[in-house]
Design an enzyme around this catalytic site. Structure first.
Site, PDB file in Angstrom:
ATOM      1  CG  LEU A 143      -1.741   1.279   1.458  1.00 33.37           C
ATOM      2  CD1 LEU A 143      -2.782   1.442   0.359  1.00 33.37           C
ATOM      3  CD2 LEU A 143      -2.414   1.252   2.838  1.00 33.37           C
ATOM      4  CD1 TRP A 149       0.580  13.062 -11.500  1.00 29.46           C
ATOM      5  CD2 TRP A 149       1.947  14.032 -10.028  1.00 29.46           C
ATOM      6  NE1 TRP A 149       0.160  14.359 -11.335  1.00 29.46           N
ATOM      7  CE2 TRP A 149       0.983  14.982 -10.435  1.00 29.46           C
ATOM      8  CE3 TRP A 149       2.914  14.423  -9.096  1.00 29.46           C
ATOM      9  CZ2 TRP A 149       0.955  16.289  -9.956  1.00 29.46           C
ATOM     10  CZ3 TRP A 149       2.889  15.725  -8.606  1.00 29.46           C
ATOM     11  CH2 TRP A 149       1.911  16.637  -9.044  1.00 29.46           C
ATOM     12  CB  CYS A 340      11.683  24.691   0.461  1.00 31.52           C
ATOM     13  SG  CYS A 340       9.963  24.885   0.974  1.00 31.52           S
TER      14      CYS A 340
END
Length: 409
Positions: A143, A149, A340
């Site tokens: 899972l 994507w 970032c």
């Protein structure tokens, strides 16, 4: 580098060094900046003057700040808001993300096992590092929570022969991955569901679970609930790899408050990175055993520079794709990506991969002499297996990682 001020508020924010408010002034057109992000970040660091994680509020202000944050944290992650927040970020335009991501569109930290690697190869190396850390084997049920994507989902199915399920709240990602599943002839063995993690069916347990870039979206109060759900989805003895951005402070979890507000408003509504200690505590409270932790902080800084530099080279294409309102979106992302980088390079934020297990309670291992007594999971309590040649369905194309082993907790 050139600055142009169109509003007195921008002058005040510049003088006070409020980096998040300066970023908002730029996005809203109150401040014009002509500079490459690499040059701009040097100026931004000088404006900050000190580590934004330092300098906590004191007295009554500290109490009020904590109360405000606690109310926001609990309100930000109702089911309907989670779906809307994910779609706000990921469903703007697949074509824009395709401009600056690698061909597999992996939207998380790459793994630069060798200094000469480009982004595409480093992302494949990250995918391989994840599946090897999880000890994926052919036929296992896998899972991927927040599958994006589909890069990891398809890598695991193609190279390791697993039965793979991915979930997302992004309609664009859901449609994109299902097209790839059909194009690659994987229907029946791979599936991508448009589903909240709280709604995943617990009737049939998974052998392995990956959570890549997902826990930042869960919300700090919900982390024990999240990991508790993963435990119920894992068979006893199964493994989970949680890969997520973390805060540098246990209290100021969004770095500088005004920069956190900027990201909340323009980029990631509802994003709540927590300190590693909070994640590990939540993992344990959810019923999982933490087994090992690896920091990828400088890897993410380098990943972000790849994204930022590529976007800078394709700004005109991004404007054509986005059409009306493009400039505000582009300005926000230019500052977000470069900002970032600065955060990861300076250590103001970080990213960790944490391996955990659903302990099976089996201490005696007389029937399995190769297994350590008390292991209680598939984990062998050493990491040499990551670097051995893979004997699964197909040897992966990415080179083996050569960085140091994870440090066992």
């Amino acid at each position: 580098m050139r600055f142009g001020v169109r509003d007195r508020r921008a002058l005040r924010h510049l003088a006070q060094g409020h980096i998040g408010l300066i970023a908002e002034d730029y996005v809203e057109g109150r401040l014009e900046i002509e500079a490459r992000p690499r040059d701009l970040m040097r100026v931004a660091q000088a404006l900050l003057g000190s580590d934004p994680v330092d300098g906590e509020a004191a007295g009554l202000r500290a109490v009020l700040d904590q109360a405000r944050k606690a109310l926001w944290e609990h309100a930000a992650h109702r089911r309907s808001r989670d779906a809307a927040q994910i779609q706000h970020h990921y469903d703007a335009s697949d074509d824009v993300y395709h401009l600056w991501l690698d061909p597999r569109q992996v939207y998380s930290c790459a793994y630069f096992a060798e200094p000469w690697m480009g982004l595409a190869q480093a992302q494949e190396t990250k995918l391989e590092h994840v599946v090897r850390t999880l000890r994926l084997e052919p036929g296992e049920r896998f899972l991927d929570v927040g599958a994006g994507w589909g890069g990891l989902l398809l890598w695991a199915a193609e190279h390791y022969g697993v039965d793979a399920t991915g979930i997302t709240l992004s309609r664009n990602q859901h449609a994109h991955v299902n097209r790839l599943i059909d194009e690659e002839g994987l229907r029946g063995r791979v599936r991508m569901l448009l589903q909240d993690y709280r709604d995943v069916d617990e009737a049939s347990a998974f052998d392995k679970v990956a959570s890549i870039g997902m826990c930042e979206h869960v919300g700090r109060p919900n982390l024990p609930v999240y990991f508790g759900k993963i435990r119920r989805l894992l068979r006893p003895g199964g493994l989970v790899l949680n890969h997520g951005i973390t805060a540098a402070s246990t209290s100021r979890h969004r770095g500088s408050d005004d920069m956190g507000d900027f990201i909340e408003k323009y980029i990631f509504p509802g994003g709540q990175p927590a300190h590693l200690s909070v994640v590990l505590d939540a993992l344990r409270r959810g019923g999982l055993e933490p087994l090992g932790v690896e920091s990828l902080r400088p890897h993410y800084a380098r990943t972000l520079w790849h994204w930022s530099d590529t976007l800078e080279d394709k700004l005109d294409a991004a404007r054509r794709i986005l059409g009306d309102g493009a400039e505000k979106v582009i300005r926000a992302y230019r500052l977000y990506l470069a900002g970032c980088v600065m955060g990861f390079e300076q250590g103001w934020i970080s990213v960790f991969q944490t391996l955990g297990a659903h302990a099976d309670g089996v201490v005696e291992v007389d029937a399995e002499p190769s297994k350590l007594r008390g292991a209680q999971s598939d984990y062998p309590f050493q990491r040499s297996y990551i670097y051995r040649p893979h004997a699964g369905v197909e040897t992966a194309r990415a080179p083996l990682p050569s960085t140091q082993d994870m440090t066992a907790t």
